[in-house]
Design a protein around this motif. Sequence first.
Motif, PDB file in Angstrom:
ATOM      1  N   ASP A 261     -11.608 -27.090   7.376  1.00 22.02           N
ATOM      2  CA  ASP A 261     -10.780 -27.480   6.227  1.00 22.02           C
ATOM      3  C   ASP A 261      -9.897 -26.334   5.759  1.00 22.02           C
ATOM      4  O   ASP A 261      -8.836 -26.549   5.172  1.00 22.02           O
ATOM      5  CB  ASP A 261     -11.684 -27.891   5.048  1.00 22.02           C
ATOM      6  CG  ASP A 261     -12.621 -29.019   5.426  1.00 22.02           C
ATOM      7  OD1 ASP A 261     -12.128 -30.142   5.596  1.00 22.02           O
ATOM      8  OD2 ASP A 261     -13.837 -28.770   5.576  1.00 22.02           O
ATOM      9  N   VAL A 262     -10.380 -25.109   5.970  1.00 14.24           N
ATOM     10  CA  VAL A 262      -9.713 -23.919   5.452  1.00 14.24           C
ATOM     11  C   VAL A 262      -9.756 -22.851   6.544  1.00 14.24           C
ATOM     12  O   VAL A 262     -10.695 -22.802   7.338  1.00 14.24           O
ATOM     13  CB  VAL A 262     -10.475 -23.362   4.203  1.00 14.24           C
ATOM     14  CG1 VAL A 262      -9.707 -22.217   3.559  1.00 14.24           C
ATOM     15  CG2 VAL A 262     -10.768 -24.443   3.186  1.00 14.24           C
TER      16      VAL A 262
ATOM     17  N   ARG B 168       1.423 -19.664   8.154  1.00 18.37           N
ATOM     18  CA  ARG B 168       1.738 -20.622   7.086  1.00 18.37           C
ATOM     19  C   ARG B 168       2.889 -21.541   7.510  1.00 18.37           C
ATOM     20  O   ARG B 168       2.877 -22.733   7.257  1.00 18.37           O
ATOM     21  CB  ARG B 168       2.141 -19.878   5.807  1.00 18.37           C
ATOM     22  CG  ARG B 168       0.974 -19.295   5.023  1.00 18.37           C
ATOM     23  CD  ARG B 168       1.452 -19.015   3.589  1.00 18.37           C
ATOM     24  NE  ARG B 168       0.553 -18.193   2.813  1.00 18.37           N
ATOM     25  CZ  ARG B 168      -0.599 -18.622   2.280  1.00 18.37           C
ATOM     26  NH1 ARG B 168      -0.997 -19.859   2.475  1.00 18.37           N
ATOM     27  NH2 ARG B 168      -1.340 -17.808   1.572  1.00 18.37           N
TER      28      ARG B 168
ATOM     29  N   GLU C 276      -6.055 -25.804   4.974  1.00 16.01           N
ATOM     30  CA  GLU C 276      -5.555 -24.931   3.899  1.00 16.01           C
ATOM     31  C   GLU C 276      -5.617 -23.485   4.393  1.00 16.01           C
ATOM     32  O   GLU C 276      -6.635 -23.062   4.949  1.00 16.01           O
ATOM     33  CB  GLU C 276      -6.462 -25.102   2.670  1.00 16.01           C
ATOM     34  CG  GLU C 276      -6.100 -24.209   1.506  1.00 16.01           C
ATOM     35  CD  GLU C 276      -7.201 -24.187   0.439  1.00 16.01           C
ATOM     36  OE1 GLU C 276      -7.346 -23.156  -0.227  1.00 16.01           O
ATOM     37  OE2 GLU C 276      -7.913 -25.197   0.300  1.00 16.01           O
TER      38      GLU C 276
END
Length: 281
Positions: A145-146, A161, A172
């Motif tokens: 998830d991250v 990013r 994320e």
Amino acid sequence: MSSLGIYRCIDDMRAQVAAWKAEGLRVGLVPTMGALHAGHLSLVEAISQNVDKVIVSIFVNPAQFAAHEDLSTYPRQEAADLAALETTQTDAVFAPTAQEMYPDGFATAIAMDGPALGLESEERPHFFGGVALIVLKLLTQTQTDVAIFGEKDYQQLMVIRRMVADLNLPVEIMAGEIMREADGLAMSSRNVYLNAEQRKIAAQLHVILGQLANHPAGADIIKAEAEAKQALLEAGFTKVDYACIRDAETLGVPNANTRARRALIVARLGDTRLLDNRPAS
Ligand code: AMP
């Protein structure tokens, strides 16, 4: 006996993440090339505040090294890395082989513009293609998830990013602040290459970076950059790859749309490249 789960195969790693997610747990990834130091461990600490399970990947990625670079001599110390991770909130280590990551016949590459242009790419044109490829693979393999990346490699953080946004990856991205030695030198796996004399000179990088970052608002940037370069050479650095102030997001030359600026330096001591950066005024 280690309490860490160690995964060498993509399928096993992905199955573990899927099982955690099925329990409603949030999973985070800390990608590394091993030779872990307190900077890496700080990323584990930071992401653990945000997730239930932490995976640290250890993989020295051949795709981001050029033929003349230090792939074969890059420090590898898996047993020490696992011992260090035992003391952290790490739940699993993903340490695949090069064959698992790049099987025979592998034929895919990633090309990026934007923040991947200039700076590191001047000296290492192959670098961000290799980084983007391995990060994309790690993210799709683990499906966490991250994921967290250090500001130490600031351009890399911006490239990732951008890629995550461009490819709509459902992850994320967190940023971890730079961990430093007592004298200010940014921690790096490559610091072990420095001899005692070089190690002393290396501490000046942080000082000169501070001067560049704090140059008076409205002052001539080109002049401040030239002064930083000169100061580095006078301090004993053998070559300055760049010492510059850039738009903190696009990494282009600051312009009227720039909201924040970043000072970035890469200087060499012999064959060792030292990177550092910080917010600039
Ligand atoms: P590496 O193993 O050098 O590829 O680095 C793995 C991750 O650790 C990257 O996201 C780096 O930016 C991060 N990292 C490396 N050095 C530091 C440091 N001194 N402080 C914080 N993060 C770091």
